[in-house]
Design a protein around this motif. Structure first.
Motif, PDB file in Angstrom:
ATOM      1  N   UNK A 161      33.845  -5.807  73.631  1.00 16.94           N
ATOM      2  CA  UNK A 161      34.390  -6.571  74.746  1.00 16.94           C
ATOM      3  C   UNK A 161      33.939  -8.109  74.219  1.00 16.94           C
ATOM      4  N   UNK A 162      32.992  -8.253  73.792  1.00 15.70           N
ATOM      5  CA  UNK A 162      32.461  -9.754  73.507  1.00 15.70           C
ATOM      6  C   UNK A 162      32.982  -9.976  72.309  1.00 15.70           C
ATOM      7  N   UNK A 163      33.673  -9.101  71.492  1.00 14.95           N
ATOM      8  CA  UNK A 163      34.277  -9.724  70.239  1.00 14.95           C
ATOM      9  C   UNK A 163      35.974 -10.072  70.812  1.00 14.95           C
ATOM     10  N   UNK A 164      36.055  -9.844  72.015  1.00 17.92           N
ATOM     11  CA  UNK A 164      37.463 -10.307  72.423  1.00 17.92           C
ATOM     12  C   UNK A 164      38.369  -9.250  72.542  1.00 17.92           C
ATOM     13  N   UNK A 197      33.113 -12.420  82.198  1.00 17.05           N
ATOM     14  CA  UNK A 197      33.144 -12.357  80.829  1.00 17.05           C
ATOM     15  C   UNK A 197      32.182 -13.447  80.069  1.00 17.05           C
TER      16      UNK A 197
ATOM     17  N   UNK B 196      40.960 -15.590  72.289  1.00 17.71           N
ATOM     18  CA  UNK B 196      40.436 -14.769  73.231  1.00 17.71           C
ATOM     19  C   UNK B 196      39.413 -15.803  74.188  1.00 17.71           C
ATOM     20  N   UNK B 197      39.061 -15.295  75.267  1.00 19.88           N
ATOM     21  CA  UNK B 197      37.898 -16.242  76.181  1.00 19.88           C
ATOM     22  C   UNK B 197      36.609 -15.973  75.408  1.00 19.88           C
ATOM     23  N   UNK B 198      36.166 -14.926  74.602  1.00 17.49           N
ATOM     24  CA  UNK B 198      35.125 -14.880  74.064  1.00 17.49           C
ATOM     25  C   UNK B 198      34.951 -15.994  73.062  1.00 17.49           C
ATOM     26  N   UNK B 199      36.057 -16.154  72.172  1.00 17.22           N
ATOM     27  CA  UNK B 199      36.000 -17.306  71.315  1.00 17.22           C
ATOM     28  C   UNK B 199      36.014 -18.488  71.993  1.00 17.22           C
ATOM     29  N   UNK B 202      32.553 -18.969  72.571  1.00 19.59           N
ATOM     30  CA  UNK B 202      31.611 -19.431  71.321  1.00 19.59           C
ATOM     31  C   UNK B 202      31.804 -20.707  70.929  1.00 19.59           C
TER      32      UNK B 202
END
Lengths: 209, 209
Positions: A161-164, A197, B196-199, B202
DNA sequence: GCCATTGTAGGGGTATTCCCTGATTATATT
DNA sequence: AATATAATCAGGGAATACCCCTACAATGGC
């Protein structure tokens, strides 16, 4: 920042480690004049015996002592992952010792004779530094506690999930239904207390670095 | 990690700064035996004159030199935000100098006479360290470049997105339509190259710290 | 045997995101 | 005047995420 100040910190203490009783006394007295709490030990061994990782403050240690030297004490503290700043005191000019102390992460290195002001400034700045480190560490610890309650599967899903990745992709990759991924995902959010998220990503990044 | 190796790094060079020609020569010769490229300067001033922030490698500097000392050179490099490791060399045991050098962030401090091995080990380890720092910095720089093309509004929206707010909330908070937020948001993703939102999170965290 | 935990899966619904087209206004640049 | 850029808003639809419910199998402890 402001919230972190009245957090689980024990009061900061300066731990004085010196085999010379009069040196210990004068250091403690000096610190007391500035309302700094101190605690004295006559040897590295006795300090290490009592040492607790929860302690907050900094360490004042003499290099030359019977038994373990100040540098060995520093070594041992590093091995125990102590993050408390160490200020090394010494009576004799000795460059290799000074270099080794600094490379081992000493916060400061003071040669006798040093002025009261020098010592107090160094101590105060070390205490300030420790406060910052300690706040950062307690955040990390909180994150770690949240993550260690996750099951293996939940952890696996969280990483993806965290990897997108989307639930669909995660399901395909793990060979399980998208629906199941949904469940793991929501458990992750619940257990970590992350409300978005972004928060989850923050928590994970905190522990990667 | 593997991709970062063949990235915009100029070949690493060891910059030797020493007023003594024979010392310079012997250092450069020694480095050459290990296929390490070096470049010599006879004074801190001449080095600073040529210095470029893009340079990659490490610095070997003598403390005692006519004109600016090695420590002053270190100061000046710090002022210019250089991240290149500095190895300080000295002929005379001098604790305050050693301490000052280390507290100013010197990577190592070697007293003459030092062995060839000591010097080479220190240099190699400094070069390795610089490689890591440099990779981390180039990531940061890339992120910064991506963000500086954002308009004010996009930046504002991005901060709220990364803070975990929904488009609806962001719209309400900024007094604009949810639709408009959507557009800013997608422009942010496009301009930053985040997939993605995660990126995106980051990237933002990389620049906050 | 009973119960808690974990992992699995589906139905159904709502909220949110994401992408498309199309449009208006203001500002700055050419 | 024409062009470009930034910011604004709207409708529609597909994909996704999120939340409720039920359900079943395996595991291990009481």
């Amino acid at each position: 920042m402001s919230a972190a100040d009245h957090e689980g910190h024990d009061k900061q203490t300066v731990y004085v480690v010196d085999d010379d009783p009069s040196a210990r006394d004068s250091l403690c007295w000096l610190l007391a004049t500035e309302d700094i709490v101190s605690s004295a030990y006559e040897s590295a061994e006795s300090f290490l015996e009592h040492w607790r990782s929860e302690w907050s403050g900094c360490i004042l240690v003499d290099v030359r002592m019977p038994g373990k030297s100040g540098l060995q004490l520093q070594d041992e503290l590093n091995a125990r992952s102590s993050l408390m700043p160490v200020i090394v005191l010494t009576g004799h000019a000795d460059v290799p010792v000074a270099i080794r102390a600094m490379k081992q992460g000493a916060y400061d290195f003071l040669e006798k004779p040093y002025s009261d002001d020098e010592l107090l400034n160094s101590v105060k700045s070390a205490l300030q530094r420790e406060r910052e480190i300690s706040n950062a560490e307690s955040e990390k610890a909180r994150a770690a506690r949240a993550l260690e309650n996750l099951t293996e599967r939940e952890n696996e899903v969280m990483r993806l999930v965290v990897a997108g990745k989307t639930n669909k992709l995660i399901g395909a990759q793990l060979g399980i239904s998208e629906k199941t991924v949904e469940i793991h995902r929501s458990r992750v959010m619940e257990k970590t207390g992350a409300s978005s998220l972004s928060e989850l990503v923050r928590i994970c990044l905190l522990l990667e670095a």
